[in-house]
Design an enzyme around this catalytic site. Structure first.
Site, PDB file in Angstrom:
ATOM      1  N   ASP A 181      -7.043  -1.526  -4.476  1.00 44.75           N
ATOM      2  CA  ASP A 181      -8.063  -1.208  -3.474  1.00 44.75           C
ATOM      3  C   ASP A 181      -9.050  -0.170  -4.011  1.00 44.75           C
ATOM      4  O   ASP A 181     -10.261  -0.289  -3.801  1.00 44.75           O
ATOM      5  CB  ASP A 181      -7.417  -0.655  -2.197  1.00 44.75           C
ATOM      6  CG  ASP A 181      -6.511  -1.650  -1.506  1.00 44.75           C
ATOM      7  OD1 ASP A 181      -6.714  -2.867  -1.662  1.00 44.75           O
ATOM      8  OD2 ASP A 181      -5.585  -1.198  -0.805  1.00 44.75           O
ATOM      9  N   ASP A 231       0.854  -1.187   0.000  1.00 47.42           N
ATOM     10  CA  ASP A 231       0.000   0.000   0.000  1.00 47.42           C
ATOM     11  C   ASP A 231       0.888   1.235   0.000  1.00 47.42           C
ATOM     12  O   ASP A 231       1.985   1.219   0.569  1.00 47.42           O
ATOM     13  CB  ASP A 231      -0.914   0.016   1.227  1.00 47.42           C
ATOM     14  CG  ASP A 231      -2.048  -0.994   1.145  1.00 47.42           C
ATOM     15  OD1 ASP A 231      -2.435  -1.366   0.022  1.00 47.42           O
ATOM     16  OD2 ASP A 231      -2.554  -1.396   2.204  1.00 47.42           O
TER      17      ASP A 231
END
Length: 168
Positions: free
Chosen positions: A141, A123
């Site tokens: 995401d 991330d």
């Protein structure tokens, strides 16, 4: 009646490829250029910050001991297969739903590769206000989120259309 791939939602599978490639290329760039937790401020409310997510959304189950990796792998594979089957059965002109499904599949596969390759998801998109940071996320995401929102919108639109048809 069985639809061929050009007539079915499978015609939209190019979105899966675009999302997957954008996600994986961006993550490879982060891995090649950032140390863990390194952060670069881009805007007064946005950083690139490399973090590892061993869980799911919002690091759900991140500290569960490792079994969650396989659970999330199975979920990603299962949903990708299910949504692909649904794409095969619906007409290509169902734009919103086909786009939604392909966004979810592309995102699920992008994060799946991370889990299988690294044991975690990379991330790096870090939005914040003052000292309050939204959990870091990635392109996969974002695609899953947008796809889910489109599915919800479509369900309301479909219900609204069904109601109108019943009244007429």
């Amino acid at each position: 009646m069985q639809l061929n791939w050009k007539e079915s939602g499978l015609r939209w599978y190019w979105v899966v490829v675009v999302v997957f490639l954008a996600d994986q290329l961006s993550k490879q760039w982060v891995l090649a250029n950032f140390d863990l937790y390194e952060s670069v401020k881009l805007l007064p409310f946005f950083n690139f910050t490399y973090v590892r997510n061993y869980g799911a959304a919002f690091s759900f189950l991140h500290d569960a001991g490792g079994w969650q990796r396989w659970l999330f792998t199975a979920v990603a594979v299962g949903f990708s297969v299910l949504l692909t089957i649904w794409l095969r059965k619906q007409p290509a002109n169902m734009v919103r739903l086909n786009l939604a499904y392909t966004l979810v599949i592309g995102g699920a596969l992008g994060n799946l590769i991370d889990r299988l390759q690294h044991g975690f998801v990379v991330d790096f998109l870090d939005f914040y206000w003052n000292t309050a940071h939204y959990p870091a996320f990635n392109i996969a995401d974002a695609a899953i989120f947008i796809g889910a929102v489109l599915i919800i919108i479509d369900s309301f639109k479909a219900s609204s259309s069904d109601d109108k048809a019943i009244k007429e």
